[in-house]
Design a protein around this motif. Structure first.
Motif, mmCIF file in Angstrom:
data_model
loop_
_atom_site.group_PDB
_atom_site.id
_atom_site.type_symbol
_atom_site.label_atom_id
_atom_site.label_comp_id
_atom_site.label_asym_id
_atom_site.label_seq_id
_atom_site.Cartn_x
_atom_site.Cartn_y
_atom_site.Cartn_z
ATOM 1 N N ILE A 1 0.872 -1.171 0.000
ATOM 2 C CA ILE A 1 0.000 0.000 0.000
ATOM 3 C C ILE A 1 0.906 1.217 0.000
ATOM 4 C CG2 ILE A 1 -0.186 0.050 2.526
ATOM 5 C CD1 ILE A 1 -3.059 1.115 2.197
ATOM 6 N N GLU A 2 0.527 2.226 -0.766
ATOM 7 C CA GLU A 2 1.331 3.448 -0.792
ATOM 8 C C GLU A 2 0.937 4.324 0.390
ATOM 9 O OE1 GLU A 2 2.654 7.135 -3.741
ATOM 10 O OE2 GLU A 2 1.096 5.721 -4.391
ATOM 11 N N VAL A 3 1.917 4.649 1.215
ATOM 12 C CA VAL A 3 1.698 5.485 2.387
ATOM 13 C C VAL A 3 2.197 6.893 2.084
ATOM 14 C CG1 VAL A 3 2.226 5.832 4.830
ATOM 15 C CG2 VAL A 3 1.936 3.502 3.933
ATOM 16 N N LEU A 4 1.335 7.876 2.257
ATOM 17 C CA LEU A 4 1.674 9.261 1.962
ATOM 18 C C LEU A 4 1.801 10.063 3.252
ATOM 19 C CD1 LEU A 4 -0.826 9.872 -0.982
ATOM 20 C CD2 LEU A 4 1.594 9.270 -1.145
ATOM 21 N N LEU A 5 2.765 10.965 3.254
ATOM 22 C CA LEU A 5 2.981 11.850 4.408
ATOM 23 C C LEU A 5 2.192 13.133 4.220
ATOM 24 C CD1 LEU A 5 4.387 12.789 7.012
ATOM 25 C CD2 LEU A 5 6.308 13.564 5.587
ATOM 26 N N GLY A 6 1.206 13.319 5.071
ATOM 27 C CA GLY A 6 0.418 14.538 5.039
ATOM 28 C C GLY A 6 0.269 15.130 6.422
ATOM 29 N N MET A 7 -0.515 16.167 6.499
ATOM 30 C CA MET A 7 -0.855 16.772 7.784
ATOM 31 C C MET A 7 -2.106 17.611 7.582
ATOM 32 S SD MET A 7 1.469 18.841 10.521
ATOM 33 C CE MET A 7 1.812 17.279 11.351
ATOM 34 N N GLU A 8 -2.993 17.550 8.561
ATOM 35 C CA GLU A 8 -4.112 18.487 8.572
ATOM 36 C C GLU A 8 -3.685 19.696 9.366
ATOM 37 O OE1 GLU A 8 -8.883 18.949 9.487
ATOM 38 O OE2 GLU A 8 -7.769 17.351 10.504
ATOM 39 N N SER A 9 -3.475 20.778 8.665
ATOM 40 C CA SER A 9 -2.932 21.984 9.283
ATOM 41 C C SER A 9 -4.033 22.978 9.593
ATOM 42 C CB SER A 9 -1.921 22.639 8.334
ATOM 43 O OG SER A 9 -1.446 23.852 8.871
ATOM 44 N N ASP A 10 -4.037 23.486 10.800
ATOM 45 C CA ASP A 10 -4.906 24.618 11.106
ATOM 46 C C ASP A 10 -4.505 25.810 10.254
ATOM 47 O OD1 ASP A 10 -6.745 23.934 13.337
ATOM 48 O OD2 ASP A 10 -4.884 23.447 14.366
ATOM 49 N N PHE A 11 -5.486 26.616 9.895
ATOM 50 C CA PHE A 11 -5.204 27.869 9.210
ATOM 51 C C PHE A 11 -5.590 29.029 10.105
ATOM 52 C CE2 PHE A 11 -6.527 31.453 6.465
ATOM 53 C CZ PHE A 11 -5.273 31.756 5.947
ATOM 54 N N PHE A 12 -4.565 29.737 10.568
ATOM 55 C CA PHE A 12 -4.748 30.958 11.336
ATOM 56 C C PHE A 12 -4.065 32.075 10.550
ATOM 57 C CE2 PHE A 12 -4.374 27.681 14.797
ATOM 58 C CZ PHE A 12 -5.680 27.743 15.248
ATOM 59 N N PRO A 13 -4.806 32.998 9.950
ATOM 60 C CA PRO A 13 -4.168 34.021 9.115
ATOM 61 C C PRO A 13 -3.041 34.775 9.815
ATOM 62 C CG PRO A 13 -6.544 34.125 8.888
ATOM 63 C CD PRO A 13 -6.274 33.138 9.989
ATOM 64 N N ASP A 14 -3.224 35.065 11.095
ATOM 65 C CA ASP A 14 -2.214 35.849 11.809
ATOM 66 C C ASP A 14 -0.921 35.072 12.039
ATOM 67 O OD1 ASP A 14 -4.036 37.891 11.929
ATOM 68 O OD2 ASP A 14 -4.594 37.557 14.019
#
Length: 269
Positions: free
Chosen positions: A79-92
């Motif tokens: 199985i292909e394992v991908l490196l990701g991340m769910e990143s918060d978006f804070f404009p400041d």
């Protein structure tokens, strides 16, 4: 080709199982590709882990990356394992996050708006003392933040773009069509994808993010789509993938994407 780009694990403090549990679950579910995308640390905060039940410690980021890369090698060919991340978006604080991510070999980044006005989008109490105009303003602010996240250039995917309805289903009925269209138009122009996220089925709203009407408008504006279960338990990996694929074809989509080394890979529907 079956894939799932949105999975969490114990580091975030509110998911069960380790990374390898999700990979094994992915194979059991028939996935060819699985993305590991735990919640980003609060990089801007003075404390290493200010909210242990929400996100991993900043000091644990390197361990996270190394573990995913090790498992990518271990499961190569199965199985292909991908490196990701769910990143918060804070404009400041966007530049702080951008700098942290600069040299990490991510396959993709999911940008998610989890707070509006410093309050969680899942906090149902935010709506109790607001009049009709305030409801509209909150929704418009939410979509403006999502629009800003698309314009930031930081993300490949935008996460659960109507998740504010999760514990407040009436959110969908708040009139803000112009703001949603403006947001989707911007997403299309920026070449960022949105995910069909099936975790809404675990919330009060009982459905996917985003709703069909938003997906129809997304198609109109040329927005690409991808898939994420947003699994917080291994048993939800790939949840409802076939149903989502069927619905997308009914709406008119002919393809969806996953990402490898920050580049889109087209998967026909």
């Amino acid at each position: 080709m079956k894939f799932d780009l949105h999975t969490h694990h114990i580091r975030c403090g509110h998911a069960d199982g380790n990374i390898e549990d999700y990979i094994v679950a992915g194979m059991d579910a028939g996935l060819k590709v699985i993305g590991i995308s735990d919640h980003s640390p609060f990089f801007y905060h003075d404390e290493d882990q200010p909210f242990p039940g929400i996100a991993m410690a900043t000091s644990d980021l390197r361990n996270y990356v190394e573990e995913v890369l090790r498992l990518k090698r271990k499961y190569e060919g199965r199985i292909e394992v991908l490196l990701g991340m769910e990143s918060d978006f804070f404009p400041d604080h966007a530049e702080v996050y951008r700098e942290v991510y600069r040299d990490i070999p991510f396959d993709y980044l999911i940008g998610s708006v989890h707070q509006v006005g410093g309050v969680s989008i899942f906090n149902r109490n935010r709506w109790k003392k607001l009049d009709e105009a305030d409801h509209v303003a909150e929704k418009e602010t939410y979509y403006d933040l999502i629009k800003q996240s698309a314009r930031s250039g930081m993300f490949d995917i935008l996460g659960h773009i109507d998740a504010m309805k999760g514990y407040y289903p009436a959110f969908s009925d708040i009139p803000a069509a112009e703001s949603i269209d403006d947001c989707l138009r911007t997403i299309g122009e920026c070449g960022v994808s949105i995910e069909i996220n099936t975790s809404g089925s675990t919330k009060d709203v009982g459905g996917w993010y985003p709703s069909d009407d938003i997906l129809e408008r997304a198609l109109h504006f040329g927005v690409n789509v991808t898939f994420g279960s947003d699994a917080h338990v291994p048993g939800r990996v790939g949840d409802e993938w076939e149903l989502v694929a069927k619905r997308l074809k009914e709406i008119g989509f002919r393809q969806w994407l996953f990402y490898r080394q920050r580049k889109p890979v087209v998967v026909p529907l």
